[in-house]
Scaffold this active site. Sequence first.
Site, PDB file in Angstrom:
ATOM      1  N   TRP A 164       0.405  -0.778  -0.482  1.00 61.68           N
ATOM      2  CA  TRP A 164       0.002  -0.032  -0.222  1.00 61.68           C
ATOM      3  C   TRP A 164       0.944   1.067   0.221  1.00 61.68           C
ATOM      4  O   TRP A 164       1.890   1.480   0.419  1.00 61.68           O
ATOM      5  CB  TRP A 164      -0.910   0.184   1.451  1.00 61.68           C
ATOM      6  CG  TRP A 164      -1.483   1.541   1.174  1.00 61.68           C
ATOM      7  CD1 TRP A 164      -2.858   1.181   0.505  1.00 61.68           C
ATOM      8  CD2 TRP A 164      -1.245   2.815   2.235  1.00 61.68           C
ATOM      9  NE1 TRP A 164      -3.113   2.907   0.662  1.00 61.68           N
ATOM     10  CE2 TRP A 164      -2.304   3.653   1.908  1.00 61.68           C
ATOM     11  CE3 TRP A 164      -0.632   2.800   2.566  1.00 61.68           C
ATOM     12  CZ2 TRP A 164      -2.501   4.772   2.528  1.00 61.68           C
ATOM     13  CZ3 TRP A 164      -0.369   4.370   3.565  1.00 61.68           C
ATOM     14  CH2 TRP A 164      -1.263   4.732   2.968  1.00 61.68           C
ATOM     15  N   GLU A 213      -3.223  -2.718  -2.731  1.00 66.50           N
ATOM     16  CA  GLU A 213      -4.180  -1.940  -1.841  1.00 66.50           C
ATOM     17  C   GLU A 213      -4.501  -0.818  -2.621  1.00 66.50           C
ATOM     18  O   GLU A 213      -3.763   0.280  -2.100  1.00 66.50           O
ATOM     19  CB  GLU A 213      -3.562  -2.509  -0.489  1.00 66.50           C
ATOM     20  CG  GLU A 213      -4.853  -2.206   0.389  1.00 66.50           C
ATOM     21  CD  GLU A 213      -4.600  -1.734   1.559  1.00 66.50           C
ATOM     22  OE1 GLU A 213      -5.643  -1.121   2.312  1.00 66.50           O
ATOM     23  OE2 GLU A 213      -2.799  -2.337   2.223  1.00 66.50           O
ATOM     24  N   LYS A 218      -7.037   2.538  -2.615  1.00 64.55           N
ATOM     25  CA  LYS A 218      -7.758   4.269  -1.480  1.00 64.55           C
ATOM     26  C   LYS A 218      -7.766   4.542  -2.637  1.00 64.55           C
ATOM     27  O   LYS A 218      -7.469   5.482  -3.504  1.00 64.55           O
ATOM     28  CB  LYS A 218      -6.715   4.062  -0.553  1.00 64.55           C
ATOM     29  CG  LYS A 218      -7.141   4.909   0.143  1.00 64.55           C
ATOM     30  CD  LYS A 218      -6.725   4.724   1.835  1.00 64.55           C
ATOM     31  CE  LYS A 218      -7.095   5.360   3.013  1.00 64.55           C
ATOM     32  NZ  LYS A 218      -6.269   5.705   4.037  1.00 64.55           N
ATOM     33  N   ASP A 237     -10.352  -3.704   1.089  1.00 66.97           N
ATOM     34  CA  ASP A 237      -9.459  -2.995   2.827  1.00 66.97           C
ATOM     35  C   ASP A 237     -11.176  -2.089   2.878  1.00 66.97           C
ATOM     36  O   ASP A 237     -11.396  -1.373   1.916  1.00 66.97           O
ATOM     37  CB  ASP A 237      -8.638  -1.655   2.602  1.00 66.97           C
ATOM     38  CG  ASP A 237      -8.376  -1.482   4.349  1.00 66.97           C
ATOM     39  OD1 ASP A 237      -9.789  -1.061   4.314  1.00 66.97           O
ATOM     40  OD2 ASP A 237      -7.709  -1.899   5.327  1.00 66.97           O
ATOM     41  N   HIS A 268     -11.376   1.180   2.481  1.00 66.49           N
ATOM     42  CA  HIS A 268     -11.092   2.161   1.579  1.00 66.49           C
ATOM     43  C   HIS A 268     -11.029   2.210  -0.524  1.00 66.49           C
ATOM     44  O   HIS A 268     -11.613   2.952  -1.173  1.00 66.49           O
ATOM     45  CB  HIS A 268     -10.276   1.661   0.836  1.00 66.49           C
ATOM     46  CG  HIS A 268      -8.681   1.805   2.195  1.00 66.49           C
ATOM     47  ND1 HIS A 268      -7.638   0.882   1.390  1.00 66.49           N
ATOM     48  CD2 HIS A 268      -8.395   1.965   3.548  1.00 66.49           C
ATOM     49  CE1 HIS A 268      -6.611   1.310   2.769  1.00 66.49           C
ATOM     50  NE2 HIS A 268      -7.033   1.445   3.671  1.00 66.49           N
ATOM     51  N   HIS A 318      -8.759  -6.676   4.632  1.00 72.50           N
ATOM     52  CA  HIS A 318      -8.192  -5.763   5.978  1.00 72.50           C
ATOM     53  C   HIS A 318      -9.510  -5.376   6.492  1.00 72.50           C
ATOM     54  O   HIS A 318     -10.426  -5.263   5.582  1.00 72.50           O
ATOM     55  CB  HIS A 318      -7.807  -5.070   5.537  1.00 72.50           C
ATOM     56  CG  HIS A 318      -6.635  -5.044   5.252  1.00 72.50           C
ATOM     57  ND1 HIS A 318      -4.723  -4.070   4.826  1.00 72.50           N
ATOM     58  CD2 HIS A 318      -4.947  -6.468   6.075  1.00 72.50           C
ATOM     59  CE1 HIS A 318      -3.976  -4.846   5.312  1.00 72.50           C
ATOM     60  NE2 HIS A 318      -4.083  -6.047   5.448  1.00 72.50           N
ATOM     61  N   ASP A 359     -12.209   6.416   5.998  1.00 70.73           N
ATOM     62  CA  ASP A 359     -11.596   5.107   6.643  1.00 70.73           C
ATOM     63  C   ASP A 359     -10.083   6.206   7.141  1.00 70.73           C
ATOM     64  O   ASP A 359      -9.414   6.078   7.664  1.00 70.73           O
ATOM     65  CB  ASP A 359     -10.302   4.636   5.130  1.00 70.73           C
ATOM     66  CG  ASP A 359      -9.283   3.872   5.839  1.00 70.73           C
ATOM     67  OD1 ASP A 359      -9.387   2.566   5.985  1.00 70.73           O
ATOM     68  OD2 ASP A 359      -7.809   3.942   5.014  1.00 70.73           O
ATOM     69  N   ASP A 373     -10.681   4.000  10.052  1.00 72.23           N
ATOM     70  CA  ASP A 373     -10.001   3.113  11.016  1.00 72.23           C
ATOM     71  C   ASP A 373     -10.173   2.596  12.267  1.00 72.23           C
ATOM     72  O   ASP A 373      -9.818   2.071  13.397  1.00 72.23           O
ATOM     73  CB  ASP A 373      -9.006   2.780  10.976  1.00 72.23           C
ATOM     74  CG  ASP A 373      -7.476   2.833   9.985  1.00 72.23           C
ATOM     75  OD1 ASP A 373      -8.436   1.332   8.971  1.00 72.23           O
ATOM     76  OD2 ASP A 373      -6.969   3.536   8.481  1.00 72.23           O
ATOM     77  N   ASP A 401      -7.569  -4.546  10.343  1.00 75.75           N
ATOM     78  CA  ASP A 401      -6.671  -3.438  10.599  1.00 75.75           C
ATOM     79  C   ASP A 401      -7.266  -2.399  10.783  1.00 75.75           C
ATOM     80  O   ASP A 401      -8.083  -1.801  10.169  1.00 75.75           O
ATOM     81  CB  ASP A 401      -6.023  -2.909   8.740  1.00 75.75           C
ATOM     82  CG  ASP A 401      -5.485  -1.480   8.820  1.00 75.75           C
ATOM     83  OD1 ASP A 401      -4.947  -1.013   9.363  1.00 75.75           O
ATOM     84  OD2 ASP A 401      -5.124  -1.428   7.505  1.00 75.75           O
TER      85      ASP A 401
END
Length: 408
Positions: free
Chosen positions: A177, A218, A220, A251, A254, A278, A286, A288, A318
């Site tokens: 990433w 990955e 985003k 993810d 993302h 993820h 995003d 997290d 993640d």
Amino acid sequence: MYEQAKKEYAAYGVDTEAALKKLKEIPVSVHCWQGDDVVGLDGGGALSGGIQTTGNYKGRARNFGELKADIEKAFSFMPGTKRLNLHASYAVGADCDRDQYEPKHFAEWVKFAKKLGLQGIDFNPTMFSHKNVKDGLTLSSPDENIRRFWVRHCKACLKIAEYFASEMNTHCLMNIWIPDGFKDVPADRLTPRLRLKKSLDEILSCDYDRNKVVVAVESKVFGIGVESYTVGSNEFYQNYAAKNDICCLLDNGHYHPLEYVSDKIPALLAFYDRVALHVTRGVRWDSDHVVLFEDELKEIAKEIVRNNATEKVLIGLDYFDASINRLSAWVTGQRAMQKALLYALLIDHDRLKKLQDNADFTALMVKQEEGKDLPFGAVWKEYLKREGAKEDYLSEIRAYEKEELLKR
């Protein structure tokens, strides 16, 4: 309670014993960076490069010893098969820059993983929080010295990933990433992507064992400071992965809030032997947040289970929250993922698929709703009991906080 639940599920066409056995076998890769707010051990310092951790809860791990202790404590509350996910910035005792990292700088992590009886170790090049993230760019940089530095770093990471795979006797997922992009409207969207393609081609030209290392890319939508344009977009990476026979990592933080990774998983399974994942929880972006047992997580788990893809979808976590106890965050998120997988395993997917194929959408809706009323909680508690994992992990984490974390 479990015996009664077992009977109710059996009447619905589900074998709870088979579900419990299967759940125990599905590995979840747990990220190391929840314990120290993604600071790392190589002197990178505060986060930079499109990601951010908020909060200053007491007790962040400040060194390798504290991070190991916190991981071991948190993992003791996590049921099921576990892997450890590392970033390259967690090199131990390295006296060189990231492009010169070697397996020896991660030997202590291998010893630790073996001590905990983990199934394997996954790995990520760290292309943020570093002086060579120039003008927000790494592998797509027009500065050839910068671009080559990060290519060397990724090549070094391939060798380290191969080392992990050999030592742990299982594959190592190496996920790439990058934070590359622009804050405002760019004048050229193509050339940075051509430079990224060139960099990835050079990285993959490295002689590595594809049976041991699963390389993933990955995408985003955007990051902090790169709101207008992301070089590593979904379209770019999906095409690159397909053309070069590598893995695409999804993810679920993302994408646009109205895009669902649960729908992307079966789309990719139609073309890829493996799909990397993820799992996080984005709140408006995003962010997290800690993973919770919510609808989209359930749908993600359903797609993995109903498509017999528990060995094809590589599940990793993640998230990083510095506003609450970090160990509790770790455990809550891992257990939520396990809950979602169990929830999916306790559905008679074959029966529901037949109803769909027969266009009996009335019965399909009714049966899906009936399944929601079954005593899932009793089966989950039975799983925790068999795994030797206490339902109440908070009280012990609070005690650990007083004994260890508050002294830091």
